[in-house]
Scaffold this motif. Structure first.
Motif, mmCIF file in Angstrom:
data_model
loop_
_atom_site.group_PDB
_atom_site.id
_atom_site.type_symbol
_atom_site.label_atom_id
_atom_site.label_comp_id
_atom_site.label_asym_id
_atom_site.label_seq_id
_atom_site.Cartn_x
_atom_site.Cartn_y
_atom_site.Cartn_z
ATOM 1 N N THR A 103 0.612 -0.913 -0.093
ATOM 2 C CA THR A 103 -0.297 0.128 0.157
ATOM 3 C C THR A 103 1.350 1.086 0.158
ATOM 4 N N THR A 104 1.675 1.625 0.747
ATOM 5 C CA THR A 104 2.705 2.264 1.342
ATOM 6 C C THR A 104 3.407 2.576 0.001
ATOM 7 N N ARG A 105 4.264 1.214 -0.674
ATOM 8 C CA ARG A 105 4.701 1.145 -1.955
ATOM 9 C C ARG A 105 3.606 1.877 -3.345
ATOM 10 N N SER A 106 2.678 1.950 -3.260
ATOM 11 C CA SER A 106 1.417 2.500 -4.192
ATOM 12 C C SER A 106 1.187 3.391 -4.568
ATOM 13 N N ALA A 109 4.512 5.081 -5.476
ATOM 14 C CA ALA A 109 4.312 5.376 -6.866
ATOM 15 C C ALA A 109 3.682 6.468 -7.412
ATOM 16 N N LEU A 110 2.130 6.532 -6.486
ATOM 17 C CA LEU A 110 1.305 7.884 -7.665
ATOM 18 C C LEU A 110 2.007 9.162 -7.271
ATOM 19 N N VAL A 132 13.450 11.343 -10.452
ATOM 20 C CA VAL A 132 12.562 11.278 -9.018
ATOM 21 C C VAL A 132 11.910 10.033 -8.813
ATOM 22 N N THR A 133 12.469 10.058 -7.658
ATOM 23 C CA THR A 133 12.477 8.980 -6.332
ATOM 24 C C THR A 133 11.201 8.874 -5.508
ATOM 25 N N THR A 134 10.482 8.781 -5.142
ATOM 26 C CA THR A 134 9.788 8.599 -3.721
ATOM 27 C C THR A 134 9.679 7.524 -3.017
ATOM 28 N N GLU A 135 9.791 7.294 -1.095
ATOM 29 C CA GLU A 135 9.528 6.422 -0.187
ATOM 30 C C GLU A 135 9.328 7.651 0.823
ATOM 31 N N ASN A 136 8.147 6.497 1.193
ATOM 32 C CA ASN A 136 7.436 6.698 1.822
ATOM 33 C C ASN A 136 6.919 8.116 2.258
ATOM 34 N N GLY A 137 6.620 8.531 0.781
ATOM 35 C CA GLY A 137 5.922 10.295 1.240
ATOM 36 C C GLY A 137 6.902 11.551 0.898
ATOM 37 N N VAL A 138 8.550 10.831 1.322
ATOM 38 C CA VAL A 138 9.611 11.506 0.784
ATOM 39 C C VAL A 138 10.520 11.393 -0.604
ATOM 40 N N VAL A 139 9.842 12.766 -1.253
ATOM 41 C CA VAL A 139 10.534 13.270 -2.885
ATOM 42 C C VAL A 139 11.646 13.375 -2.861
ATOM 43 N N PHE A 140 12.680 12.083 -3.648
ATOM 44 C CA PHE A 140 13.903 12.868 -3.762
ATOM 45 C C PHE A 140 13.852 12.976 -5.809
ATOM 46 N N LEU A 141 14.738 13.948 -4.825
ATOM 47 C CA LEU A 141 15.002 14.763 -6.689
ATOM 48 C C LEU A 141 16.120 14.812 -7.296
ATOM 49 N N MET A 142 16.907 14.354 -7.475
ATOM 50 C CA MET A 142 18.144 14.300 -8.338
ATOM 51 C C MET A 142 18.035 15.098 -9.987
ATOM 52 N N GLY A 143 19.301 15.454 -10.255
ATOM 53 C CA GLY A 143 19.839 15.811 -11.718
ATOM 54 C C GLY A 143 20.802 16.809 -12.130
ATOM 55 N N ARG A 144 20.659 17.046 -13.179
ATOM 56 C CA ARG A 144 21.677 18.257 -13.143
ATOM 57 C C ARG A 144 21.082 19.850 -13.815
ATOM 58 N N ARG A 158 7.126 20.053 -3.199
ATOM 59 C CA ARG A 158 6.371 20.548 -2.176
ATOM 60 C C ARG A 158 5.369 21.313 -2.042
ATOM 61 N N THR A 159 4.596 21.384 -2.933
ATOM 62 C CA THR A 159 2.722 21.376 -3.560
ATOM 63 C C THR A 159 1.933 20.476 -3.242
ATOM 64 N N ILE A 160 2.576 19.544 -3.920
ATOM 65 C CA ILE A 160 2.072 18.601 -4.302
ATOM 66 C C ILE A 160 0.899 17.766 -2.858
ATOM 67 N N SER A 161 0.481 16.996 -2.898
ATOM 68 C CA SER A 161 0.002 16.211 -1.992
ATOM 69 C C SER A 161 0.145 15.063 -1.894
ATOM 70 N N GLY A 162 0.559 14.586 -1.025
ATOM 71 C CA GLY A 162 1.095 12.972 -0.062
ATOM 72 C C GLY A 162 2.395 13.653 -0.302
ATOM 73 N N VAL A 163 3.373 14.830 -0.610
ATOM 74 C CA VAL A 163 4.158 14.965 -0.237
ATOM 75 C C VAL A 163 4.619 15.559 0.942
#
Length: 195
Positions: A103-106, A109-110, A132-144, A158-163
């Motif tokens: 459930t958490t992983r789903s 993913a959303l 973009v990687t999300t783990e337990n509601g924490v969003v990790f952003l990577m990139g150049r 930060r404005t997205i619901s669930g983050v």
């Protein structure tokens, strides 16, 4: 063997589009994919079901997320990742605890899907510049990305619901570096006039 040809060709064609819009070199993009495939397999072999550890790589910087049974597993995962071929740095964001539920992983993913859609819809950001990687509601952003892009993306996410939180693992480049990295714009030609 011939039955595989369309799949391989289709993959190559799709890949060429991605490479053309990615800020990594084709070689680095391939190295990142290899790090992720081999890294995730290695983590599954090492930890089995007792820990759930994910390996993501962007420009040879490895991000470890998931859950480890104990601090020893967490440290061991980082040690393994640091030994993967072509890895520059490792960011260990593994939490101590039981593996996340389906459930958490789903839900994660959303959230990742919503983040990517928001980046695509943004007028001043280039979505393919971000991983973009999300783990337990924490969003990790990577990139150049430039400092401006990093801040803009962070503010949007930060404005997205669930983050619950945004963790930035960017490689910051200058606006000049960005201009040099982008493919040249096609030459604009005036339409011919009819007499």
């Amino acid at each position: 063997l011939s039955a595989c040809a369309p799949v391989i060709m289709g993959g190559a064609m799709g890949g060429s589009v991605l490479v053309a819009t990615d800020r990594r070199t084709p070689g680095t993009l391939l190295e990142d994919e290899t790090i992720e495939i081999k890294g995730n397999a290695r983590m599954r072999d090492e930890f089995g079901d007792r820990s759930r550890i994910n390996v993501n790589s962007y420009n040879r910087q490895v991000l470890l997320t998931g859950q480890a049974k104990n601090e020893q597993d967490r440290a061991r995962a980082e040690q393994l990742a640091s030994r993967f071929e072509n890895v520059k740095t490792v960011l260990n964001e593994i939490e101590i605890g039981i593996p996340a539920s389906l459930t958490t992983r789903s839900k994660d993913a959303l959230v990742s899907t919503k983040v990517r859609a928001t980046l695509v819809d943004s007028r001043d950001l280039f979505a393919n510049a971000f991983s973009v990687t999300t783990e337990n509601g924490v969003v990790f952003l990577m990139g150049r990305v430039t400092a401006r892009e990093a801040q803009s993306a962070t503010d949007l996410v930060r404005t997205i619901s669930g983050v619950r939180k945004v963790v930035r693992a960017f490689e910051i480049i200058t606006e000049d570096e960005l201009r040099r990295a982008l493919p040249p714009a096609p030459a604009h030609t005036e339409p011919k006039k009819m007499n």
